[in-house]
Scaffold this active site. Structure first.
Site, PDB file in Angstrom:
ATOM      1  N   TRP A  24       2.280 -13.083  -8.991  1.00  0.00           N
ATOM      2  CA  TRP A  24       3.427 -13.332  -8.108  1.00  0.00           C
ATOM      3  C   TRP A  24       3.348 -12.485  -6.832  1.00  0.00           C
ATOM      4  O   TRP A  24       3.719 -12.941  -5.754  1.00  0.00           O
ATOM      5  CB  TRP A  24       4.746 -13.067  -8.859  1.00  0.00           C
ATOM      6  CG  TRP A  24       4.918 -13.964 -10.056  1.00  0.00           C
ATOM      7  CD1 TRP A  24       4.243 -15.130 -10.314  1.00  0.00           C
ATOM      8  CD2 TRP A  24       5.806 -13.773 -11.170  1.00  0.00           C
ATOM      9  NE1 TRP A  24       4.650 -15.671 -11.511  1.00  0.00           N
ATOM     10  CE2 TRP A  24       5.609 -14.857 -12.057  1.00  0.00           C
ATOM     11  CE3 TRP A  24       6.737 -12.789 -11.512  1.00  0.00           C
ATOM     12  CZ2 TRP A  24       6.322 -14.995 -13.253  1.00  0.00           C
ATOM     13  CZ3 TRP A  24       7.443 -12.921 -12.704  1.00  0.00           C
ATOM     14  CH2 TRP A  24       7.240 -14.012 -13.556  1.00  0.00           C
ATOM     15  N   HIS A  31       0.816  -1.214   0.000  1.00  0.00           N
ATOM     16  CA  HIS A  31       0.000   0.000   0.000  1.00  0.00           C
ATOM     17  C   HIS A  31       0.855   1.272   0.000  1.00  0.00           C
ATOM     18  O   HIS A  31       0.419   2.304  -0.489  1.00  0.00           O
ATOM     19  CB  HIS A  31      -0.978  -0.036   1.171  1.00  0.00           C
ATOM     20  CG  HIS A  31      -2.062  -1.053   0.975  1.00  0.00           C
ATOM     21  ND1 HIS A  31      -3.404  -0.740   0.933  1.00  0.00           N
ATOM     22  CD2 HIS A  31      -1.996  -2.396   0.778  1.00  0.00           C
ATOM     23  CE1 HIS A  31      -4.111  -1.836   0.728  1.00  0.00           C
ATOM     24  NE2 HIS A  31      -3.291  -2.864   0.638  1.00  0.00           N
TER      25      HIS A  31
HETATM   26  C1  HEM Z   1      -4.928  -6.999  -6.504  1.00  0.00           C
HETATM   27  C2  HEM Z   1      -4.374  -6.412  -5.549  1.00  0.00           C
HETATM   28  C3  HEM Z   1      -4.789  -6.567  -4.117  1.00  0.00           C
HETATM   29  C4  HEM Z   1      -6.005  -6.364  -3.538  1.00  0.00           C
HETATM   30  C5  HEM Z   1      -7.290  -5.925  -4.188  1.00  0.00           C
HETATM   31  C6  HEM Z   1      -5.842  -6.653  -2.137  1.00  0.00           C
HETATM   32  C7  HEM Z   1      -6.833  -6.523  -1.181  1.00  0.00           C
HETATM   33  C8  HEM Z   1      -6.722  -6.913   0.140  1.00  0.00           C
HETATM   34  C9  HEM Z   1      -7.754  -6.779   1.132  1.00  0.00           C
HETATM   35  C10 HEM Z   1      -9.127  -6.171   0.899  1.00  0.00           C
HETATM   36  C11 HEM Z   1      -7.287  -7.304   2.289  1.00  0.00           C
HETATM   37  C12 HEM Z   1      -8.030  -7.389   3.619  1.00  0.00           C
HETATM   38  C13 HEM Z   1      -7.683  -6.183   4.463  1.00  0.00           C
HETATM   39  C14 HEM Z   1      -8.477  -6.150   5.739  1.00  0.00           C
HETATM   40  O1  HEM Z   1      -9.701  -6.078   5.677  1.00  0.00           O
HETATM   41  O2  HEM Z   1      -7.862  -6.214   6.824  1.00  0.00           O
HETATM   42  C15 HEM Z   1      -5.949  -7.745   2.032  1.00  0.00           C
HETATM   43  C16 HEM Z   1      -5.133  -8.313   2.975  1.00  0.00           C
HETATM   44  C17 HEM Z   1      -3.808  -8.546   2.761  1.00  0.00           C
HETATM   45  N1  HEM Z   1      -3.080  -8.221   1.640  1.00  0.00           N
HETATM   46 FE1  HEM Z   1      -3.816  -7.726  -0.142  1.00  0.00          FE
HETATM   47  N2  HEM Z   1      -4.553  -7.041  -1.905  1.00  0.00           N
HETATM   48  C18 HEM Z   1      -3.872  -6.988  -3.084  1.00  0.00           C
HETATM   49  C19 HEM Z   1      -2.527  -7.239  -3.265  1.00  0.00           C
HETATM   50  C20 HEM Z   1      -1.642  -7.472  -2.248  1.00  0.00           C
HETATM   51  C21 HEM Z   1      -0.214  -7.469  -2.380  1.00  0.00           C
HETATM   52  C22 HEM Z   1       0.536  -7.223  -3.681  1.00  0.00           C
HETATM   53  C23 HEM Z   1       0.296  -7.733  -1.148  1.00  0.00           C
HETATM   54  C24 HEM Z   1       1.735  -7.842  -0.703  1.00  0.00           C
HETATM   55  C25 HEM Z   1       2.786  -7.892  -1.464  1.00  0.00           C
HETATM   56  C26 HEM Z   1      -0.815  -7.942  -0.262  1.00  0.00           C
HETATM   57  C27 HEM Z   1      -0.716  -8.341   1.044  1.00  0.00           C
HETATM   58  C28 HEM Z   1      -1.782  -8.560   1.881  1.00  0.00           C
HETATM   59  C29 HEM Z   1      -1.673  -9.173   3.190  1.00  0.00           C
HETATM   60  C30 HEM Z   1      -0.414  -9.770   3.792  1.00  0.00           C
HETATM   61  C31 HEM Z   1      -2.945  -9.143   3.756  1.00  0.00           C
HETATM   62  C32 HEM Z   1      -3.356  -9.643   5.136  1.00  0.00           C
HETATM   63  C33 HEM Z   1      -3.396  -8.563   6.162  1.00  0.00           C
HETATM   64  C34 HEM Z   1      -3.840  -9.129   7.504  1.00  0.00           C
HETATM   65  O3  HEM Z   1      -3.913 -10.342   7.671  1.00  0.00           O
HETATM   66  O4  HEM Z   1      -4.111  -8.324   8.402  1.00  0.00           O
HETATM   67  N3  HEM Z   1      -1.974  -7.755  -0.960  1.00  0.00           N
HETATM   68  N4  HEM Z   1      -5.624  -7.489   0.713  1.00  0.00           N
END
Ligand code: HEM
Ligand SMILES: *[C@@H]1O[C@H](CO)[C@@H](O)[C@H](O)[C@H]1NC(C)=O
Ligand SMILES: *[C@@H]1O[C@H](CO)[C@@H](O)[C@H](O)[C@H]1NC(C)=O
Ligand SMILES: *[C@@H]1O[C@H](CO)[C@@H](O)[C@H](O)[C@H]1NC(C)=O
Ligand SMILES: *[C@@H]1O[C@H](CO)[C@@H](O)[C@H](O)[C@H]1NC(C)=O
Ligand SMILES: *[C@@H]1O[C@H](CO)[C@@H](O)[C@H](O)[C@H]1NC(C)=O
Length: 359
Positions: free
Chosen positions: A195, A72
């Site tokens: 990836w 982010h």
């Molecule tokens: C298409 C792109 C992406 C979308 C739409 C997306 C969306 C989301 C959303 C909505 C959450 C839940 C957040 C919450 O409600 O707490 C999430 C969690 C997460 N995202 Fe993504 N994400 C994307 C790409 C990525 C990328 C590229 C990474 C890291 C390199 C990433 C790492 C994470 C991680 C580690 C969590 C878990 C956070 C937790 O457990 O508290 N995401 N993502």
């Protein structure tokens, strides 16, 4: 003229010279060695955050959120905006921590205030830039996961930043085309999107459905395995909370959460084959993730101006299981979406369907 007996000596001397390590190699005050003395501060940061941010080196919520934060902060980088004469964002510049009041208004950043506030005091205490700190904490956090990757870490980002423009962070309600276009603008190809999403194997949600905080994206949120790619392809039949939310897709298993964007990217013919490939070859999955996260961490910066402090990042321990189907599932529940390659044949762990616990 060189004698025959002298020649081997000269060759030997040349090879010894070549093997001498770079001159800046340093021993830090804690006794650790690193490629560059500018990296020594990161050993102090490491000890501090492992103990006081990651609960003694856990792959828990703080580690997951720290991994999410690197994306982010960095992805708010738009050459298209810059070309249009506007400010396009500074990439992995720490702006999300320096200008939290502005960037947290972006709905895509929902829920990140907690980890930003938890991290900021460590960055201030150790007098390191916010951009460096965010990337470091993400690399360390994910190395705490079983079988985690070795994410490289480069230090030396400027601490100066402006608030990122709105609208540059993908949301789970976005179409695959919009997400591909957005990450494409930031320099990532279609396969690189997949990836990067390996990250969702150690992930849970809090904000898409606040009634089920900690609902994970797969059954093994502390394991850096391929289960996210398997379980996201199971037929969705239920919601872990009381109703389907905006940005959510039906999930296959009580307690498990599926983002709409993940459901779509796993099934879209532009991305489905690469998604499936992550299941088939673990070494490849790790390598591709490491390579793409390095690229992410350098957005907005010139690698040659930074110092390679990768040798401070711990090497992950723990093992992960080979890909499997959760109990009660069969290959008939898999919505195979890659036309050119059959879905890998997996067997189910024994027992009935249970509930995936929140993390
Ligand atoms: C298409 C792109 C992406 C979308 C739409 C997306 C969306 C989301 C959303 C909505 C959450 C839940 C957040 C919450 O409600 O707490 C999430 C969690 C997460 N995202 Fe993504 N994400 C994307 C790409 C990525 C990328 C590229 C990474 C890291 C390199 C990433 C790492 C994470 C991680 C580690 C969590 C878990 C956070 C937790 O457990 O508290 N995401 N993502
Ligand atoms: C980074 O900038 C913040 C203000 O955004 C400041 O509080 C902090 O001291 C700066 N850190 C360094 C290392 O300059
Ligand atoms: C903190 O870092 C800044 C920027 O690198 C530097 O100017 C300042 O002297 C440092 N402060 C301390 C207390 O080391
Ligand atoms: C994906 O499917 C669409 C619609 O069925 C088709 O127009 C497109 O050519 C396909 N693309 C690829 C990469 O197979
Ligand atoms: C950074 O250093 C590590 C060793 O600590 C090395 O494996 C890696 O290849 C280096 N990265 C680059 C991009 O040179
Ligand atoms: C998905 O689950 C629904 C409800 O159980 C069922 O009707 C449907 O046939 C399943 N589809 C596949 C592809 O398994």
């Amino acid at each position: 003229m060189l004698s025959k007996t002298l020649l081997p000596l000269i060759v030997l001397a040349a090879s010894v010279t070549a093997a001498v390590p770079p001159t800046k190699r340093a021993t830090c005050s804690g006794g650790q060695t690193t490629a560059n003395e500018a990296c020594c501060v990161w050993f102090d940061v490491l000890d501090d955050i492992q103990e006081n941010l990651f609960s003694g080196g856990d792959c828990g919520d703080e580690a997951h959120e720290s991994l999410r934060l690197i994306f982010h902060d960095a992805i708010a980088f738009s050459p298209a905006l810059t070309a249009a004469g506007q400010f396009g964002g500074g990439g992995a510049d720490g702006s999300i921590m320096a200008h939290t009041d502005v960037e947290i208004q972006n709905p895509a950043n929902n829920g990140l205030d907690e980890i930003i506030e938890a991290q900021r005091p460590f960055a201030l205490k150790h007098n390191v830039s916010f951009g460096d700190f965010i990337q470091f904490a993400g690399a360390v956090g994910v190395a705490n996961c079983n079988g985690g990757p070795q994410v490289q870490f480069f230090a030396g980002r400027s601490n100066d930043s402006q608030a990122a423009p709105p609208g540059l962070v993908p949301q789970p309600t976005d179409s695959v085309t919009d997400i591909l276009n957005r990450v494409g603008d930031a320099g990532f190809s279609t396969v690189e999107l997949v990836w990067m999403l390996v990250s969702h194997t150690v992930a849970a949600q809090e904000t898409v459905d606040p009634s089920v905080p900690g609902a994970p994206f797969d059954s093994t949120p502390k394991d850096f395995d391929a289960q996210f790619f398997v379980e996201s392809m199971l037929n969705g039949t239920l919601t872990p909370g009381s109703a389907l939310q905006s940005g959510e897709a039906l999930s296959p298993y009580p307690g498990e959460f599926r983002l709409q964007s993940d459901a779509l990217i796993g099934r879209d013919n532009r991305t489905a084959c690469e998604w499936q490939k992550m299941i088939a070859d673990r070494a490849n999955m790790l390598q591709k993730f490491e390579q793409t996260v390095l690229k992410l961490s350098l957005l907005g910066f010139d690698q040659s101006t930074l110092t390679n402090c990768s040798d401070v990042i711990p090497i992950a321990t723990g093992t992960v299981a080979d890909p499997f189907l959760p109990a009660g599932m069969s290959m008939d529940d898999i919505e195979a979406s890659c036309d050119s390659t059959p879905f890998p044949s997996l067997s189910a762990v024994p027992g009935p369907v249970t509930t995936i616990p929140a993390i």
